[in-house]
Design a protein around this motif. Structure first.
Motif, PDB file in Angstrom:
ATOM      1  N   ALA A 144       0.837  -1.209   0.000  1.00  0.00           N
ATOM      2  CA  ALA A 144       0.000   0.000   0.000  1.00  0.00           C
ATOM      3  C   ALA A 144       0.870   1.257   0.000  1.00  0.00           C
ATOM      4  O   ALA A 144       0.603   2.203  -0.748  1.00  0.00           O
ATOM      5  N   LYS A 145       1.916   1.277   0.828  1.00  0.00           N
ATOM      6  CA  LYS A 145       2.798   2.449   0.871  1.00  0.00           C
ATOM      7  C   LYS A 145       3.520   2.642  -0.456  1.00  0.00           C
ATOM      8  O   LYS A 145       3.665   3.765  -0.941  1.00  0.00           O
ATOM      9  N   LEU A 146       3.979   1.554  -1.048  1.00  0.00           N
ATOM     10  CA  LEU A 146       4.700   1.677  -2.319  1.00  0.00           C
ATOM     11  C   LEU A 146       3.761   2.037  -3.465  1.00  0.00           C
ATOM     12  O   LEU A 146       4.153   2.767  -4.377  1.00  0.00           O
ATOM     13  N   ALA A 147       2.524   1.564  -3.424  1.00  0.00           N
ATOM     14  CA  ALA A 147       1.548   1.976  -4.436  1.00  0.00           C
ATOM     15  C   ALA A 147       1.301   3.475  -4.342  1.00  0.00           C
ATOM     16  O   ALA A 147       1.202   4.177  -5.359  1.00  0.00           O
TER      17      ALA A 147
ATOM     18  N   LEU B 253       6.372 -10.729  -2.177  1.00  0.00           N
ATOM     19  CA  LEU B 253       6.094  -9.323  -2.473  1.00  0.00           C
ATOM     20  C   LEU B 253       6.414  -8.935  -3.910  1.00  0.00           C
ATOM     21  O   LEU B 253       6.002  -7.876  -4.371  1.00  0.00           O
ATOM     22  N   VAL B 254       7.136  -9.787  -4.641  1.00  0.00           N
ATOM     23  CA  VAL B 254       7.577  -9.417  -5.983  1.00  0.00           C
ATOM     24  C   VAL B 254       6.379  -9.243  -6.927  1.00  0.00           C
ATOM     25  O   VAL B 254       6.276  -8.223  -7.625  1.00  0.00           O
ATOM     26  N   ALA B 255       5.472 -10.197  -6.966  1.00  0.00           N
ATOM     27  CA  ALA B 255       4.321 -10.091  -7.871  1.00  0.00           C
ATOM     28  C   ALA B 255       3.444  -8.880  -7.531  1.00  0.00           C
ATOM     29  O   ALA B 255       3.072  -8.128  -8.438  1.00  0.00           O
ATOM     30  N   PRO B 256       3.109  -8.629  -6.248  1.00  0.00           N
ATOM     31  CA  PRO B 256       2.333  -7.424  -5.954  1.00  0.00           C
ATOM     32  C   PRO B 256       3.072  -6.135  -6.336  1.00  0.00           C
ATOM     33  O   PRO B 256       2.443  -5.180  -6.793  1.00  0.00           O
ATOM     34  N   LEU B 257       4.389  -6.099  -6.179  1.00  0.00           N
ATOM     35  CA  LEU B 257       5.155  -4.918  -6.599  1.00  0.00           C
ATOM     36  C   LEU B 257       5.052  -4.716  -8.104  1.00  0.00           C
ATOM     37  O   LEU B 257       4.887  -3.599  -8.585  1.00  0.00           O
ATOM     38  N   ARG B 258       5.158  -5.805  -8.828  1.00  0.00           N
ATOM     39  CA  ARG B 258       5.050  -5.725 -10.290  1.00  0.00           C
ATOM     40  C   ARG B 258       3.672  -5.189 -10.679  1.00  0.00           C
ATOM     41  O   ARG B 258       3.530  -4.407 -11.611  1.00  0.00           O
ATOM     42  N   GLY B 259       2.644  -5.583  -9.923  1.00  0.00           N
ATOM     43  CA  GLY B 259       1.287  -5.137 -10.202  1.00  0.00           C
ATOM     44  C   GLY B 259       1.072  -3.647  -9.991  1.00  0.00           C
ATOM     45  O   GLY B 259       0.147  -3.066 -10.551  1.00  0.00           O
TER      46      GLY B 259
ATOM     47  N   GLY C 264       3.064  -1.331 -11.005  1.00  0.00           N
ATOM     48  CA  GLY C 264       3.449  -0.634 -12.228  1.00  0.00           C
ATOM     49  C   GLY C 264       4.897  -0.207 -12.273  1.00  0.00           C
ATOM     50  O   GLY C 264       5.331   0.426 -13.225  1.00  0.00           O
ATOM     51  N   PHE C 265       5.652  -0.546 -11.241  1.00  0.00           N
ATOM     52  CA  PHE C 265       7.075  -0.244 -11.224  1.00  0.00           C
ATOM     53  C   PHE C 265       7.829  -1.148 -12.194  1.00  0.00           C
ATOM     54  O   PHE C 265       7.451  -2.306 -12.398  1.00  0.00           O
ATOM     55  N   GLU C 266       8.919  -0.657 -12.732  1.00  0.00           N
ATOM     56  CA  GLU C 266       9.933  -1.502 -13.354  1.00  0.00           C
ATOM     57  C   GLU C 266      10.822  -1.943 -12.192  1.00  0.00           C
ATOM     58  O   GLU C 266      11.401  -1.104 -11.491  1.00  0.00           O
ATOM     59  N   LEU C 267      10.909  -3.236 -11.943  1.00  0.00           N
ATOM     60  CA  LEU C 267      11.570  -3.723 -10.734  1.00  0.00           C
ATOM     61  C   LEU C 267      13.057  -3.990 -10.937  1.00  0.00           C
ATOM     62  O   LEU C 267      13.464  -4.683 -11.873  1.00  0.00           O
ATOM     63  N   PHE C 268      13.837  -3.450 -10.017  1.00  0.00           N
ATOM     64  CA  PHE C 268      15.249  -3.765  -9.877  1.00  0.00           C
ATOM     65  C   PHE C 268      15.390  -4.318  -8.462  1.00  0.00           C
ATOM     66  O   PHE C 268      15.790  -3.608  -7.541  1.00  0.00           O
TER      67      PHE C 268
END
Length: 167
Positions: free
Chosen positions: A75-78, A112-118, A120-124
């Motif tokens: 939620a915070k990262l979104a 947490l990787v899949a929710p982060l991808r959701g 909209g970030f480009e993940l590093f």
């Protein structure tokens, strides 16, 4: 807020690998202007190619968690990503720039990787983060020029250390 070492690593990657001519840390819009915006951790501008990189950086070495459990972290990262996009819309004239929204973190729990991808970030994150830092290390091993970045300078020192010779 002082720039932290993870942010300097991301800034070095933006400048030396992606070719940004300007990198800014802990950027805030002039005069405020975005409700609740603490700062944008790292912004890189590649003016020649009309690209801008807006990066959220979290350097938690024991695994990414912000404000409690996994749901609170997402939620915070979104919310941070929404503020990145709002900043880009208001201040960067997006038709003029191709904006990339990145999230950098060296250790992220697998759940947490899949929710982060959701979001909209480009993940590093995890392996991709390590691969990016390895690219910097390779560059550091062939460079002795000061890049005006303390994290990259440390990589240069580490990469140029040699075994002592017997005399």
């Amino acid at each position: 807020m002082p720039t932290e070492m993870g942010e300097y690593l991301v800034g070095a990657y933006l400048k030396l690998v992606l070719g940004c001519s300007v990198v800014d840390y802990n950027a805030r819009p002039q005069g405020g202007g975005l409700p609740g915006l603490g700062e944008l951790d790292v912004i890189g501008f590649d003016f020649a190619n009309r690209k801008v990189y807006l990066c959220e950086v979290t350097t938690h070495l024991d695994g990414l968690l912000i404000g409690g459990g996994g749901e609170a972290t997402i939620a915070k990262l979104a919310d941070k990503h929404a503020r990145q996009k709002l900043y880009a819309e208001r201040h960067l004239h997006l038709p003029d720039f191709n904006a990339r929204f990145m999230f950098w973190s060296p250790v992220v729990r697998p759940g947490l990787v899949a929710p982060l991808r959701g979001i909209g970030f480009e993940l590093f994150v995890n392996r991709v983060y390590r691969d990016a830092i390895d690219e910097l290390r390779v560059f550091a091993s062939s460079s002795t020029s000061d890049a005006n970045n303390p994290a990259f300078r440390l990589l240069q020192i580490l990469e140029h250390m040699r075994e002592p010779t017997r005399e």
